[in-house]
Design a protein around this motif. Structure first.
Motif, PDB file in Angstrom:
ATOM      1  N   GLN A 143       3.680   0.396  -9.630  1.00 56.64           N
ATOM      2  CA  GLN A 143       2.890   0.322 -10.637  1.00 56.64           C
ATOM      3  C   GLN A 143       1.357   0.327 -10.240  1.00 56.64           C
ATOM      4  O   GLN A 143       0.501   1.137 -10.687  1.00 56.64           O
ATOM      5  N   THR A 144       1.146  -0.449  -9.338  1.00 55.09           N
ATOM      6  CA  THR A 144      -0.276  -0.639  -8.774  1.00 55.09           C
ATOM      7  C   THR A 144      -0.380  -0.069  -7.384  1.00 55.09           C
ATOM      8  O   THR A 144      -1.504   0.181  -6.729  1.00 55.09           O
ATOM      9  N   GLU A 145       0.498   0.437  -6.858  1.00 51.67           N
ATOM     10  CA  GLU A 145       0.622   0.983  -5.447  1.00 51.67           C
ATOM     11  C   GLU A 145      -0.173  -0.006  -4.526  1.00 51.67           C
ATOM     12  O   GLU A 145      -0.845   0.229  -3.808  1.00 51.67           O
ATOM     13  N   THR A 146       0.380  -1.327  -4.647  1.00 53.20           N
ATOM     14  CA  THR A 146      -0.208  -2.383  -3.735  1.00 53.20           C
ATOM     15  C   THR A 146       0.969  -2.749  -2.834  1.00 53.20           C
ATOM     16  O   THR A 146       2.258  -2.969  -3.322  1.00 53.20           O
ATOM     17  N   PHE A 147       0.850  -3.389  -1.559  1.00 55.44           N
ATOM     18  CA  PHE A 147       1.715  -3.926  -0.855  1.00 55.44           C
ATOM     19  C   PHE A 147       2.248  -5.220  -1.132  1.00 55.44           C
ATOM     20  O   PHE A 147       1.183  -6.165  -1.335  1.00 55.44           O
ATOM     21  N   GLY A 148       3.421  -5.709  -1.299  1.00 63.82           N
ATOM     22  CA  GLY A 148       3.880  -6.747  -1.606  1.00 63.82           C
ATOM     23  C   GLY A 148       4.319  -7.270  -0.274  1.00 63.82           C
ATOM     24  O   GLY A 148       3.348  -7.516   0.698  1.00 63.82           O
ATOM     25  N   GLU A 149       5.510  -7.826   0.061  1.00 67.51           N
ATOM     26  CA  GLU A 149       6.171  -8.261   1.100  1.00 67.51           C
ATOM     27  C   GLU A 149       6.000  -7.105   2.381  1.00 67.51           C
ATOM     28  O   GLU A 149       6.490  -6.049   2.094  1.00 67.51           O
TER      29      GLU A 149
END
Length: 196
Positions: A75-81
């Motif tokens: 959804q956000t193209e953000t890195f999690g782990e």
């Protein structure tokens, strides 16, 4: 009288996620911060739900490489782990774990803005003969994002180039002999040619 240089032997590491396969600069040339990152390596391995992968490196007395694995929020193209595996020298291991930590919570744009100097600062310095591993880290970030865009999102080469431009035969490309994104670009080019 000439100063004696400390030439402490460098221990060799063998863990499931880290393999030191070549003789290294003496331990005394590494910062305490780099050695702490190597010893802790809390983000080693593949995180659950990883949907992006990359591998960069070179061949020299065995495979020297850095692999990153990430959970990217679609959804956000953000890195999690973000996790890593690294085979090579202590510097490659330090840069891999630092880069994996730095990517968490960042958007693609923020990740691509990370500089070699920022990674060098994060590891507290590296021996001069091992600073090429900073290039691997930067190229690994690019390859990780490229993998997600091509494999998961299904981008075309033109769409990929808008986010991760390809500078074929640039110094970074030449230094990073093996790059999973380079291989994926070739596969995508063949796919697009077949569909034309």
């Amino acid at each position: 009288m000439a100063k004696r240089r400390l030439t402490e032997d460098t221990p060799f590491l063998r863990t499931p996620d880290m393999y030191q396969i070549e003789n290294d600069a003496p331990i005394a040339e590494y910062s305490g911060r780099a050695l702490d990152l190597i010893a802790d390596a809390k983000n080693g391995g593949i995180p659950d739900g990883a949907n992006a992968f990359c591998s960069v490196g070179k061949e020299k007395r065995g495979t020297v490489q850095m692999q990153l694995f990430a959970v990217v929020d679609p959804q956000t193209e953000t890195f999690g782990e973000v996790g890593f595996r690294s085979h090579g020298c202590l510097a490659a291991i330090a840069c891999a774990t630092a880069t994996a930590t730095m990517l968490r919570g960042k958007t693609f744009e923020q990740a691509l803005a990370i500089t070699p100097e920022e990674i060098l600062d994060e590891v507290g310095g590296l021996p001069l003969c091992r600073k090429y591993t900073l290039t691997y880290a930067i190229e690994a970030i690019r390859a990780l994002i490229g993998d997600y865009l091509l494999r998961v999102k299904g981008c075309t080469l033109a769409e990929l180039a808008e986010v991760v431009a390809c500078n074929s035969m640039c110094p970074n490309c030449l230094l990073t002999e093996n790059c999973s994104l380079r291989d994926e670009r070739v596969d995508q080019e063949l796919k697009e040619a077949a569909q034309a």
